[in-house]
Design a protein around this motif. Sequence first.
Motif, PDB file in Angstrom:
ATOM      1  N   VAL A  70      10.502  61.672  37.713  1.00  0.00           N
ATOM      2  CA  VAL A  70      11.596  61.501  38.675  1.00  0.00           C
ATOM      3  C   VAL A  70      10.981  61.274  40.050  1.00  0.00           C
ATOM      4  CG1 VAL A  70      13.525  62.630  39.841  1.00  0.00           C
ATOM      5  CG2 VAL A  70      13.247  62.858  37.357  1.00  0.00           C
ATOM      6  N   TYR A  71      11.376  60.163  40.674  1.00  0.00           N
ATOM      7  CA  TYR A  71      10.964  59.870  42.050  1.00  0.00           C
ATOM      8  C   TYR A  71      12.127  60.215  42.965  1.00  0.00           C
ATOM      9  CZ  TYR A  71       9.791  57.230  46.257  1.00  0.00           C
ATOM     10  OH  TYR A  71       9.539  56.857  47.561  1.00  0.00           O
ATOM     11  N   ASN A  72      11.866  61.079  43.958  1.00  0.00           N
ATOM     12  CA  ASN A  72      12.927  61.601  44.822  1.00  0.00           C
ATOM     13  C   ASN A  72      12.723  61.162  46.270  1.00  0.00           C
ATOM     14  OD1 ASN A  72      14.805  63.054  46.264  1.00  0.00           O
ATOM     15  ND2 ASN A  72      14.231  65.057  45.442  1.00  0.00           N
ATOM     16  N   PRO A  73      13.392  60.058  46.693  1.00  0.00           N
ATOM     17  CA  PRO A  73      13.333  59.614  48.080  1.00  0.00           C
ATOM     18  C   PRO A  73      14.630  59.867  48.838  1.00  0.00           C
ATOM     19  CG  PRO A  73      13.986  57.777  46.719  1.00  0.00           C
ATOM     20  CD  PRO A  73      14.025  59.014  45.840  1.00  0.00           C
ATOM     21  N   LEU A  74      15.404  60.865  48.408  1.00  0.00           N
ATOM     22  CA  LEU A  74      16.688  61.169  49.038  1.00  0.00           C
ATOM     23  C   LEU A  74      16.482  61.697  50.458  1.00  0.00           C
ATOM     24  CD1 LEU A  74      18.338  62.919  45.955  1.00  0.00           C
ATOM     25  CD2 LEU A  74      18.815  60.591  46.780  1.00  0.00           C
ATOM     26  N   ALA A  75      17.582  61.938  51.163  1.00  0.00           N
ATOM     27  CA  ALA A  75      17.502  62.553  52.487  1.00  0.00           C
ATOM     28  C   ALA A  75      16.759  63.891  52.366  1.00  0.00           C
ATOM     29  CB  ALA A  75      18.903  62.773  53.047  1.00  0.00           C
ATOM     30  N   ASN A  76      16.045  64.278  53.438  1.00  0.00           N
ATOM     31  CA  ASN A  76      15.166  65.451  53.381  1.00  0.00           C
ATOM     32  C   ASN A  76      15.812  66.688  52.767  1.00  0.00           C
ATOM     33  OD1 ASN A  76      13.038  64.093  54.594  1.00  0.00           O
ATOM     34  ND2 ASN A  76      13.624  64.705  56.659  1.00  0.00           N
ATOM     35  N   GLY A  77      17.048  66.977  53.170  1.00  0.00           N
ATOM     36  CA  GLY A  77      17.712  68.185  52.696  1.00  0.00           C
ATOM     37  C   GLY A  77      17.991  68.179  51.201  1.00  0.00           C
ATOM     38  N   LEU A  78      17.944  66.998  50.579  1.00  0.00           N
ATOM     39  CA  LEU A  78      18.180  66.878  49.131  1.00  0.00           C
ATOM     40  C   LEU A  78      16.888  66.866  48.328  1.00  0.00           C
ATOM     41  CD1 LEU A  78      21.055  64.212  49.230  1.00  0.00           C
ATOM     42  CD2 LEU A  78      21.245  66.705  49.097  1.00  0.00           C
ATOM     43  N   HIS A  79      15.746  66.943  48.998  1.00  0.00           N
ATOM     44  CA  HIS A  79      14.485  66.988  48.254  1.00  0.00           C
ATOM     45  C   HIS A  79      14.395  68.268  47.430  1.00  0.00           C
ATOM     46  CE1 HIS A  79      12.337  64.023  51.208  1.00  0.00           C
ATOM     47  NE2 HIS A  79      13.236  63.441  50.445  1.00  0.00           N
ATOM     48  N   GLY A  80      14.560  69.423  48.088  1.00  0.00           N
ATOM     49  CA  GLY A  80      14.417  70.693  47.390  1.00  0.00           C
ATOM     50  C   GLY A  80      15.347  70.839  46.193  1.00  0.00           C
ATOM     51  N   PRO A  81      16.669  70.689  46.377  1.00  0.00           N
ATOM     52  CA  PRO A  81      17.590  70.899  45.250  1.00  0.00           C
ATOM     53  C   PRO A  81      17.312  69.988  44.052  1.00  0.00           C
ATOM     54  CG  PRO A  81      18.804  70.849  47.314  1.00  0.00           C
ATOM     55  CD  PRO A  81      17.393  70.473  47.646  1.00  0.00           C
ATOM     56  N   TRP A  82      17.029  68.714  44.324  1.00  0.00           N
ATOM     57  CA  TRP A  82      16.828  67.793  43.198  1.00  0.00           C
ATOM     58  C   TRP A  82      15.418  67.872  42.629  1.00  0.00           C
ATOM     59  CZ3 TRP A  82      20.714  66.485  40.468  1.00  0.00           C
ATOM     60  CH2 TRP A  82      21.977  66.429  41.069  1.00  0.00           C
ATOM     61  N   ASN A  83      14.439  68.295  43.434  1.00  0.00           N
ATOM     62  CA  ASN A  83      13.120  68.596  42.863  1.00  0.00           C
ATOM     63  C   ASN A  83      13.238  69.768  41.892  1.00  0.00           C
ATOM     64  OD1 ASN A  83      11.880  66.586  44.358  1.00  0.00           O
ATOM     65  ND2 ASN A  83      11.142  67.967  45.955  1.00  0.00           N
ATOM     66  N   LEU A  84      13.981  70.799  42.294  1.00  0.00           N
ATOM     67  CA  LEU A  84      14.188  71.952  41.421  1.00  0.00           C
ATOM     68  C   LEU A  84      14.902  71.546  40.133  1.00  0.00           C
ATOM     69  CD1 LEU A  84      15.258  74.561  44.129  1.00  0.00           C
ATOM     70  CD2 LEU A  84      13.190  74.697  42.708  1.00  0.00           C
ATOM     71  N   ALA A  85      15.910  70.704  40.251  1.00  0.00           N
ATOM     72  CA  ALA A  85      16.658  70.275  39.066  1.00  0.00           C
ATOM     73  C   ALA A  85      15.784  69.457  38.121  1.00  0.00           C
ATOM     74  CB  ALA A  85      17.879  69.457  39.496  1.00  0.00           C
ATOM     75  N   ALA A  86      14.976  68.567  38.682  1.00  0.00           N
ATOM     76  CA  ALA A  86      14.108  67.727  37.843  1.00  0.00           C
ATOM     77  C   ALA A  86      13.035  68.555  37.141  1.00  0.00           C
ATOM     78  CB  ALA A  86      13.472  66.633  38.694  1.00  0.00           C
ATOM     79  N   LEU A  87      12.464  69.512  37.869  1.00  0.00           N
ATOM     80  CA  LEU A  87      11.444  70.375  37.262  1.00  0.00           C
ATOM     81  C   LEU A  87      12.059  71.249  36.172  1.00  0.00           C
ATOM     82  CD1 LEU A  87       9.565  71.302  40.539  1.00  0.00           C
ATOM     83  CD2 LEU A  87       8.589  69.986  38.632  1.00  0.00           C
TER      84      LEU A  87
END
Length: 333
Positions: A70-87
Motif C-alpha cells: 500500500v502506497y499512502n500519499p494522502l494528506a498528512n493527517g491521514l498517514h497514521g490512520p491508513w498506515n495502521l489500517a494497512a499494517l
Amino acid sequence: MSEPLRIGVLGAARISGASLIGPARATGHRVVAVAARDRSRAEAYAAEHGVERVAGSYAELIADPEVEVVYNPLANGLHGPWNLAALAAGKHVLSEKPSASNAEEAAEVREAAAKAGTVFMEAFHYLFHPVTRRLHEVLASGEIGELRHVEAMVAIEAPPDTDPRWSLPLAGGAVMDLGCYSLHALRMLAPWAGGAPRLVSARGRQRAGAPGVDEWLDADLAFPGGATGSARCHMAYDGLEMSCRIIGSRGEVLAPNFVLPHRDDRVVVRTGDGERTERLGTRSSYTYQLEVFADRVRGGAPLPLDADDAVTTMTLIDAAYRAAGFEPRPRVS
C-alpha cells in the motif's frame, strides 16, 4: 528480475505520478489498484496512469488480496490512520512522510509494523539518490575535514489557502511538508558527528488565517561531536530552494537541490585546492527508492529507513514545534 510488486495507491494525488507511477513503470512493478474519496476521480486517475482497476474505497483497496504493497500519499493527517489500517491487514507500506501526525501516533505505527512483520518505510526518497550518497561520501572521505556545521533549507512558494497543507486538522504546516526533509538530512549525518543531533532552539511564524499552522520554522541543532546544524523550512517563500551545505574544517560540499535531484544533480566541493562540480545523474530519486523498497520486500535487503527511524524523526518534529511555540499536530479525530 524477481516477481513485480503489486501496489495499491490510496488517493488520486498528483504527486503519485512522479513519486510512484513513473518509478513503477520504470522498474517493472504493477500498480494494481487505486482508491479515492470520489470514485470518478479514481477512475480518471486509473485511465490516465494505466492502473489496472479502481477500488470502491480505501478500506476495500487495503482488503484486496492482490494488493501486497500500500502506497499512502494522502494528506498528512491521514498517514497514521491508513498506515495502521494497512499494517493491520498484513500489507507492506510505503508511506509518504511524515508517517503520522505526531510521535505518539508514529510509535503506534511502529508497533503495528512489528506486529504485522511486514515492511514499513517512510518515503524519504532523497536519501537513495547518488547526490545524497555523494554528500556522505565526501564527508566520510575526510576531504573537507571534520564536520563543523550543516545547513539544510527546504522552501517553496505558497500553496493556495485551500490546500490541506495549511490545515491544522489535517496535520499541515511547513515542518510537516518541508522541514521534515531538513531535519532528516541532519539526522543522517550522525555517523560523522559523534551521534544524533539534539534540538537547541527553534523559532517560526504562524500562517495568517491558519491558527496553529507554521508558515516557516528554523531549528538549531547540536551534534555530540561539537558540530552544529541549521534545519530551515518555509512554505511561503519567494521561489524554490532545497539545498544542503555541509561545512568541514578544510572545506565544504553543497547540493543545490538534494530533495529533487532530478531537477539539479550537482554536488559542489570546495576546498583549499579549489572548487569542482560533480553531476550525479537526473534519474528520479523516487525510482531509486522503489528499487530499494522492492529489494527489501522481495529479498530481505537492508533498509536505511524503518519504523524506528520514523518515530525518531517525528519526535524531533514535535520538539521543534514546541520550541517554536506551536503544538505538535493533532491526530485526525
